[in-house]
Design a protein around this motif. Structure first.
Motif, PDB file in Angstrom:
ATOM      1  N   MET D   1     -28.804  -1.443 -62.338  1.00  0.00           N
ATOM      2  CA  MET D   1     -28.238  -3.053 -62.249  1.00  0.00           C
ATOM      3  C   MET D   1     -28.935  -3.833 -61.216  1.00  0.00           C
ATOM      4  SD  MET D   1     -25.134  -4.559 -63.148  1.00  0.00           S
ATOM      5  CE  MET D   1     -23.590  -3.476 -63.446  1.00  0.00           C
ATOM      6  N   TYR D   2     -29.138  -5.134 -61.569  1.00  0.00           N
ATOM      7  CA  TYR D   2     -29.958  -5.990 -60.585  1.00  0.00           C
ATOM      8  C   TYR D   2     -28.925  -7.024 -60.525  1.00  0.00           C
ATOM      9  CZ  TYR D   2     -33.757  -8.696 -58.192  1.00  0.00           C
ATOM     10  OH  TYR D   2     -34.307  -9.487 -57.429  1.00  0.00           O
ATOM     11  N   GLU D   3     -28.488  -7.694 -59.451  1.00  0.00           N
ATOM     12  CA  GLU D   3     -27.598  -8.834 -59.127  1.00  0.00           C
ATOM     13  C   GLU D   3     -28.268 -10.102 -58.427  1.00  0.00           C
ATOM     14  OE1 GLU D   3     -23.221  -6.738 -59.129  1.00  0.00           O
ATOM     15  OE2 GLU D   3     -24.480  -7.033 -57.412  1.00  0.00           O
ATOM     16  N   ARG D  52     -26.198 -10.677 -63.521  1.00  0.00           N
ATOM     17  CA  ARG D  52     -26.432  -9.334 -63.644  1.00  0.00           C
ATOM     18  C   ARG D  52     -27.335  -9.142 -64.574  1.00  0.00           C
ATOM     19  NH1 ARG D  52     -20.805  -9.050 -62.316  1.00  0.00           N
ATOM     20  NH2 ARG D  52     -20.503  -8.146 -60.538  1.00  0.00           N
ATOM     21  N   CYS D  53     -28.135  -8.041 -64.469  1.00  0.00           N
ATOM     22  CA  CYS D  53     -29.038  -7.599 -65.400  1.00  0.00           C
ATOM     23  C   CYS D  53     -29.160  -6.053 -65.320  1.00  0.00           C
ATOM     24  CB  CYS D  53     -30.345  -8.337 -65.547  1.00  0.00           C
ATOM     25  SG  CYS D  53     -31.617  -7.962 -64.310  1.00  0.00           S
ATOM     26  N   SER D  54     -29.326  -5.345 -66.388  1.00  0.00           N
ATOM     27  CA  SER D  54     -29.342  -4.181 -66.528  1.00  0.00           C
ATOM     28  C   SER D  54     -30.105  -3.436 -67.768  1.00  0.00           C
ATOM     29  CB  SER D  54     -27.962  -3.570 -66.319  1.00  0.00           C
ATOM     30  OG  SER D  54     -27.893  -2.316 -66.576  1.00  0.00           O
ATOM     31  N   ILE D  58     -23.403  -4.160 -69.710  1.00  0.00           N
ATOM     32  CA  ILE D  58     -22.864  -4.806 -68.655  1.00  0.00           C
ATOM     33  C   ILE D  58     -21.212  -4.948 -68.804  1.00  0.00           C
ATOM     34  CG2 ILE D  58     -22.873  -6.440 -66.528  1.00  0.00           C
ATOM     35  CD1 ILE D  58     -25.782  -6.925 -67.313  1.00  0.00           C
ATOM     36  N   ILE D  64     -20.478 -11.941 -58.049  1.00  0.00           N
ATOM     37  CA  ILE D  64     -21.298 -10.856 -57.327  1.00  0.00           C
ATOM     38  C   ILE D  64     -21.206 -11.251 -55.678  1.00  0.00           C
ATOM     39  CG2 ILE D  64     -23.723 -10.542 -56.898  1.00  0.00           C
ATOM     40  CD1 ILE D  64     -24.198 -11.062 -59.827  1.00  0.00           C
ATOM     41  N   PRO D  67     -25.477  -9.165 -53.551  1.00  0.00           N
ATOM     42  CA  PRO D  67     -26.454  -9.630 -54.411  1.00  0.00           C
ATOM     43  C   PRO D  67     -28.092  -8.909 -53.958  1.00  0.00           C
ATOM     44  CG  PRO D  67     -26.420 -11.505 -53.232  1.00  0.00           C
ATOM     45  CD  PRO D  67     -25.091 -10.549 -52.866  1.00  0.00           C
TER      46      PRO D  67
END
Lengths: 415, 452, 418, 190
Positions: D1-3, D52-54, D58, D64, D67
């Motif tokens: 997960m990247y926020e 958000r990406c993953s 998700i 968020i 981050p």
């Protein structure tokens, strides 16, 4: 009837669906367009506005063939649709909060006239105090008015459920209006990946349109719609009583129909949603938390993390809130020893969340004492994060060994 | 025996307006025998200023005795125009016809030695325009009766209205005119109270009919109309609503539908209050009127005003509708059915293009407190005093009076006809009279401007 | 046997009014109208004008064929009622056939009464009751140089005037002391007599013909006082007699005419009578009288028709009021009501010799009008008749009424109409 | 997960940028969810939005709070808003600024900084200080979380048309090319 009548054979594999990134309000609008309503009436209100803007744009762009009525207020919005439905139209609108309160008079009547109107509630917390942000207080307040109400968890579910809602509403065993509830802000504006069903597939799913077979304003078969009933003279209250009983029957029938429609949807489009009650990692759980709407995603993440940390916790999500899915919920509750219920609104009379209050009634039917407590969070646009859910899980876990507190826990009190 | 069931135009006489000037007789004699010898007029004014004037004139009886006693077949009832025709070629001057007539409608003309009688001048009677006081009118309402007679009555027999109420008349005429391809909305009030939507499974009409809410009539009808338009069916969306539902709580949806120019015919039956539910005040209740919520009491009301009926003037809903620039707006009265019918025709035509609004004044025998046989008289007096004005409006032609009353009676002639104004003080009466003058001036100004 | 629900016998005013009244209430019931006359219906009252040539014989019919078709009336012409078998609801006709009826109206009118004067069957003479009589008389009149009219009733007077105008030397022989006895009073009769004598007619009132014999010209009349008169045209107009010979053997009560109730019903079930053959109650007296005048015939016919059709709007016959209008040599006389002054009542007369205007009004003790007569005095007969029938109190306006009967009468009746 | 958390001012397109980035990530087969923060839509007021990406679905639909990356499309915002709140230690800041690194406000938690004179470039391209597309280019350059190509495809699928599309393509490329990336070497506090 145990299975839905199918107009065309269900394909074994759904046709390739277009993938899009849309906000929840746009997803609802796309779902509406696919369901081919004849008439849409709109009046803007935050956080519903972009939904009706999307609908208006779809119609303006020729992507949707419906008569759009920009009415002068929500009261007339729903009234226009009642007229349209009585003349045979498939109808749709959306509102929330103060708009819903303003349309209450015709809202109450829609279910009484058994008009299969579909209306999204882009849920908004109740004023006052003044707030334009999300919360379930509006939809919860009108839960006793005879509309079917379903709550969506994801943007995709908003799109799919909006289409399914028409089929549920117009089912001859139901003939009731349906609210598709999507959380204001988090779902309405949340942009997410969705798969867009093909129009032909949706047409096949929807079948032949037959809206006013039951009650109509049509010179070809004149009838008096909604004559005065009851009182102590004439036939007395029997007409009224039979009518009310029929409404309740329709509500109960809808539980079955919602399941059937969801099952057919899964078959046709390859996406399945729990129609009434969803269990998440409930098997083998000692206790569970209960959620509604868009908060559920974060709750599931929290459950995963808790499970990873060795906690024996599961999740119960309600999708269909009205009619309350008593039987389905009983099965889930029978699996656990303690329960924490998270509401995004307030039940003023019982000093707890309304879903908690409803669940307590079901718990009584279970015939077994399960300690439980009420959590109230996410009011007026407040966030319910995984962090909040960990607090919920911890507090619920304690119920296994300690007495349950009477007071609800207000999750965002210090946020 | 001829044709039964037909009705004819007729010369009507209002004795109260006649001052015995004899201009009608001069006009008749001039038209018929070329000289203004009143003795030879076929219309004869009898009486005197003290006892009032009366009229001897052929009534063009439906079952004329003059015809039956004529031995020479010289008199015949003309079933095409209702006139009793005299045939000079057949007449033998026996005068038996004069014996047959109880009202001296046919009499010897000493100038010719023959009998003479009114022939209505082929439908344009010379006497009528000659009357300087409008005591004579040529009533052509029969057109309505003759045309409407064969149309289907789309209301059930025996609607449960109060005795003497004009609303049943209005409802039946309106639906006869609109015909079966109509969807009728009758919001809560007297109209459904009379049984239009029925009770417990019965219905009062032969067209689809429904109770909207008091608040959403125009909106619901808009939905009905739009869907039929969408599927290509010509269905008239008709509301027959009370003034309360239209001017008070229903005003928003009415205004909204008018602004959107929804293709609706919206008829308001204005009985100036909530008469079905116990005679409470509405915004259309006139100043000074007693209602059950503006009672006449002993004490002083709010703001130090005496509790002597309503303390505010009525809202002028039809003028407000004009300001929506509807396709058609008109006021009407059942005392002037011909006028009403003209307007109904125009309103129906306009409703195919957009919003049509018809405001019909409906005296309420029960709530206004007058004898049940006086409905038409009260309605007429309202117009004759300019308390109510009959006009119509459309965007192209503007506003104009359809029955201007240039020489109105004092408003007291109207007020005294009913009990709801019985308590009025001289100050209240003069307030009402001044409002009548003011309203007239306002509408006149509007008529002038609109047509300019 | 032919069957009909309603059988109306006769075709003049009473019969035709009955037909109209029946059809008003019962548009469907079978209806047959029987007349001895071969012609379409006409009024005996118009016949003097056929005689004078003023009315064309084919222009006097009160109804055309279409009327009978439109109203589903079977019209049987040229056949008379021969015998009434009321006990079995059947009418025997002169053509030998029978009609079974449910209800029958006897509106058979009257025929000239021929006085039993010795020799009358030896001389040619005219009567005037039918259209054929009228056309014959019209033809004969053109050639007449000296004519005698027996009887100075309205029929005789009309004919006499016609004969005068046609150029004949005319003598009127009347048994009574005055002309138009029973119609107008002595003053009015004097005015009428003067008009006739001024125009060359010879009036022999108080005279009786005692003998008739054929002569070269036609007939020779011998009067009671011995005077003889030569006539190339003799008109017998000495009155009429109801046609009711067919009642012989029936139970229907009759006196001078057929006795009827105030709904025109006879003494026998299903049988009604109206018009000149009926004897109904008078307005001024409960006694049953003959009131053989046209307006009364229509009134009676209407009541009979309504009664037969069982029309709930039926109102009882108010009683016959004598009522006559008479036009002579450009002047006109009218009489409405009774000439008898009621007890305690008064009679007011006004006569202007210069203009020949004459008015006589009779009031009851309580100031109700009971009769009014006028010569050259204009008032509305119909209005006066209503004042009498409705017994309107004229006390407040009596003086004005006498001064201007027409104006005040109109005023009162217009008020009642509003 | 990247926020990612976007900071901007109303009217600068921070919310649109988040949605566009989400679409680009979708192009690359990733899952992405963007959520705007909610307020009245007043021009010039500070706004934030979240992304958000993953690689997998998700589920969270929340704001968020911690981050991985901050994208600040307005050079002056840091003075009035604590844009660094919750940034993960060693996190990334992509900042619109014409100033050298030394003059840019940077919190202790920042590990990597991408700087782009977005206002200056935007004024050249759009004649208006619209910085969001530029800053997406800067983000791609700074983090490598998304490719420039994916962003371009996302832009093509967007509502931009004709001249607007062309200008934004230029903005994307210039944002990518004219960003300087700095790694902050810090002695980690004890």
């Amino acid at each position: 009837m145990t299975t839905a009548t199918l107009e065309t054979p269900i394909p074994t594999k759904p046709a390739k669906q277009k993938v899009m990134l849309v906000e929840g309000n746009e997803a609802a609008a796309l779902g509406v367009a696919l369901a081919r309503p004849d008439m849409v009436a709109v009046y803007p209100i935050t956080p519903q506005s972009s939904l009706v803007e999307h609908v208006a744009k779809l119609i303006a762009d020729g992507k949707m063939d419906a008569d759009i009525v920009d009415a002068e207020g929500e009261h007339s919005v729903l009234s226009v649709l009642q007229g349209g439905a009585l003349a045979g139209a498939r109808t749709y609108t959306a509102t929330c909060g103060p708009g819903l309160a303003f349309m209450f008079e015709p809202y109450f009547r829609t279910s009484g006239m058994r008009l299969p109107i579909v209306m999204s509630i882009v849920t908004r917390d109740g004023i006052t105090p003044q707030s334009v942000w999300g919360g379930h207080q509006d939809a919860m307040t009108v839960r006793e008015v005879g509309w079917v109400q379903v709550y969506c968890e994801t943007v995709q579910e908003v799109l799919d459920t909006t289409i399914m809602a028409f089929k549920i509403a117009e089912h001859h065993d139901v003939m009731l209006p349906v609210n598709v509830c999507l959380d204001g802000n988090y779902l309405s504006y949340g942009t997410s990946r969705v798969e867009l069903p093909n129009q032909e597939d949706v047409d096949a799913f929807m079948g032949v349109k037959d809206v006013n077979w039951h009650v109509a304003l049509d010179p070809l078969r004149p009838m008096a719609v909604d004559p005065l009933t009851g009182g102590s003279g004439g036939k007395g209250p029997s007409t009224f009583v039979r009518y009310r009983k029929g409404q309740c029957k329709g509500m109960q029938n809808s539980l079955r129909v919602i399941e059937e429609v969801h099952a057919e949807w899964a078959q046709r489009f390859g996406r399945s949603f729990a129609p009434l009650v969803e269990e998440y990692r409930l098997d083998g759980a000692d206790y569970a938390i209960m959620t509604l709407g868009s908060m559920t995603g974060a709750a599931k993440d929290a459950i995963d993390e808790a499970r990873d940390a060795g906690k024996n916790v599961g999740l119960i999500k309600i999708k269909t809130f009205s009619p309350f899915p008593i039987d389905a919920l009983l099965k889930s509750l029978d699996k656990i020893q303690a329960l924490g219920v998270v509401d995004r609104s307030v039940g003023f009379r019982w000093n707890c969340g309304p879903m908690y209050q409803e669940t307590m009634g079901v718990l009584y039917r279970l015939g077994r004492h399960i300690p439980s407590m009420s959590f109230i969070g996410g009011l007026a646009g407040a966030d319910i994060t995984t962090g909040h859910f960990h607090r919920v899980i911890e507090a619920t876990e304690k119920l296994l060994s300690s007495p349950a507190p009477i007071e609800p826990v207000w999750l965002n009190e210090k946020d | 025996m001829g044709t039964f069931g037909g009705a004819y135009n007729t010369i009507a006489f209002d004795a109260d307006k006649c001052d015995g000037c004899g201009d009608c007789m001069t006009a008749c004699a001039t038209a018929k025998v070329g000289v203004g010898d009143t003795a030879r007029s076929r219309i004869q004014i009898a009486g005197n200023a003290a006892d009032g004037f009366e009229l001897a004139l052929c009534r063009q009886c439906a079952d004329p005795k003059c015809v039956t006693v004529c031995p020479a077949a010289a008199l015949t009832k003309n079933y095409a125009n209702g006139v009793i025709d005299w045939n000079g070629d057949k007449c033998v001057d026996c005068l038996l016809c004069t014996v047959g007539c109880a009202y001296a409608g046919i009499a010897l003309d000493a100038g010719t030695g023959h009998v003479a009688k009114c022939d209505t001048c082929d439908g344009a009677p010379a006497c009528v325009p000659a009357c300087p006081h409008d005591a004579l009118t040529y009533i052509t309402t029969s057109r309505i009766y003759n045309e409407v007679g064969d149309w289907e009555d789309l209301f059930a027999p025996g609607l449960a209205g109060c005795q003497g109420c004009n609303t049943e008349l209005l409802m039946r005429h309106t639906l006869r005119r609109t015909g079966p391809e109509t969807v009728l909305a009758t919001p809560p009030g007297c109209v459904p109270g009379m049984g239009s939507v029925g009770f417990n499974g019965t219905t009062g009409t032969k067209v689809p009919v429904f109770h909207p809410l008091l608040t959403n009539t125009a909106a619901m009808l808009a939905g009905v109309k739009r869907q039929y338009k969408r599927v290509g069916r010509e269905v008239l969306a008709l509301a027959i609503a009370g003034d309360g539902g239209a001017s008070d709580v229903g005003f928003q949806s009415l205004s909204g539908a008018a602004e959107r120019n929804e293709q609706i015919l919206f008829m308001v039956v204005d009985n100036e209050g909530y008469m079905n539910t116990g005679m409470q005040r509405s915004s259309c209740t006139p100043y000074g009127a007693w209602t059950s919520t503006t009672p006449v009491g002993q004490g002083t009301g709010s703001g130090g005003m005496p509790s002597q009926g309503k303390t505010q003037d009525a809202k002028n809903l039809p003028l407000i509708m004009v300001n929506h620039r509807c396709e058609y707006v008109a006021t009407a009265s059942t005392a002037y059915m011909e006028d009403l019918y003209d307007k109904l025709d125009k309103a129906i035509a306009a409703s195919k293009r957009g919003f049509a609004y018809l405001h019909v004044y409906s005296p309420c025998t029960t709530g206004w407190r007058f004898p049940t046989d006086q409905n038409m008289e009260v309605a007429r007096k309202a117009v004759e005093t300019n308390f109510v004005m009959l006009w119509e409006y459309n965007p192209a032609d503007g506003l104009h009076f359809t029955r201007p009353v240039d020489d109105p009676l004092p408003v007291t002639e109207y007020l005294k006809a009913m009990g709801r104004f019985r308590h009025l003080s001289p100050d209240q009466v003069s307030h009402i009279q001044s409002k009548v003058v003011e309203n007239l001036a306002f509408v006149k100004q509007m008529a002038h401007r609109e047509s300019a | 046997m032919e069957q009909t629900k309603y059988l109306v016998v006769g075709s003049s005013h009473a019969a035709l009014e009955a037909v109209t009244a029946i059809r008003m209430h019962d548009p469907e019931g079978s209806l047959t109208l029987l007349t001895r006359d071969p012609h379409l219906p006409y009024s005996p009252t118009v016949l003097p004008y056929v005689v004078s040539g003023r009315s064309a014989p084919d222009g006097i019919f009160l109804r055309d064929e279409k009327f009978f078709v439109d109203n589903r009336v079977a019209l049987k012409r040229g056949t008379a009622l021969k015998a009434l078998h009321a006990e079995r609801n059947a009418a025997e006709l002169t053509d030998g056939s029978e009609i079974a009826y449910e209800k029958i109206l006897l509106a058979t009118g009257a025929s000239p009464a021929i006085p039993p004067i010795p020799g009358i069957d030896q001389v040619p003479y005219h009567v005037l009751r039918t259209l054929d009589d009228a056309t014959k008389l019209n033809a004969a009149m053109k050639a007449s140089k000296q004519a005698v009219v027996m009887g100075a009733g309205l029929v005789g007077m009309h004919a006499a005037e016609n004969l005068v105008k046609a150029g004949a030397k005319v003598t009127i022989v009347e048994m009574a002391k005055q002309l138009t006895d029973g119609y107008f009073d002595a003053t009015a009769a004097g005015l009428i007599e003067k008009a006739f004598t001024d125009n060359g007619a010879r009036i022999l009132t108080g005279s009786r013909v005692v003998k008739l014999a054929p002569s070269a010209a036609g007939a020779l009349l011998t009067l009671e006082n011995g005077t003889t008169l030569e006539a190339d045209l003799l008109l017998v107009a000495t009155g009429v007699r109801p046609n009711m010979e067919y009642l012989a053997g029936s139970q229907v009560e009759h006196d001078r005419g057929i006795l009827v109730s105030d709904t025109m019903q006879t003494s026998v079930a299903n049988v009604w009578s109206a018009g000149d053959c009926a004897q109904a109650k008078g307005f001024y007296t409960d006694a049953k009288i003959m009131n053989a005048i046209l307006p009364d015939a229509t009134e009676q016919g209407r009541i009979a028709g309504m009664a037969m059709a069982e029309d709930p709007g039926l109102k009882k016959y108010p009683g016959g009021v004598p009522l006559n209008t008479y036009h002579f040599f450009g002047r006109h006389a009218i009489s409405v009501g009774s000439s008898k002054v009621p007890e305690g009542g008064e009679m007011v007369t006004r006569f202007d010799e210069a203009s020949g205007r004459y008015l006589k009004a009779i009031f009851s003790a309580d100031n109700r009008l009971t009769g009014i007569y006028g010569v050259n005095e204009f008032f509305d007969g119909g209005v006066m008749c209503q004042l009498i029938l409705r017994r309107i109190d004229l006390s407040p306006v009596k003086e004005r009424f006498l001064a201007e009967p027409m104006k005040v009468g109109r005023e009162i009746m217009s008020k009642t109409w509003r | 997960m990247y926020e990612v958390r976007f900071h901007g001012r109303g009217g600068q397109g921070a919310v649109t940028a988040a949605a566009m980035l989400a679409a680009a990530l979708l192009e690359e087969g990733k899952y992405a969810v963007s959520i705007p923060s909610f307020g009245f839509e007043r021009r010039g007021a500070p706004v934030v939005s979240f992304l958000r990406c993953s690689d997998r679905e998700i589920r969270q639909l929340t704001n968020i709070y911690t981050p991985d990356c901050l994208i600040c499309v307005d050079p002056t915002l840091a003075k009035s808003v604590d844009i660094f709140a919750g940034l993960k230690p060693g996190g990334t800041l992509v900042q619109a600024s014409h100033r050298p690194l030394e003059e840019v406000v940077i919190a202790d938690t920042v590990g990597t900084v991408g700087l782009c004179d977005a206002i200056g470039i935007a004024l050249q391209i759009f004649k208006k200080p619209i910085t969001n597309t530029l800053m997406l280019g800067a983000f791609a350059r700074t983090t490598g979380v998304v490719s420039l190509d994916a962003l371009k495809r996302s832009l093509e699928d967007s509502d931009f048309r004709d001249a607007g599309l062309k200008q934004n393509m230029v903005a994307l490329e210039r944002g990518y090319n004219e960003t300087t990336v700095h790694t902050i070497d810090r002695r980690v506090a004890a």
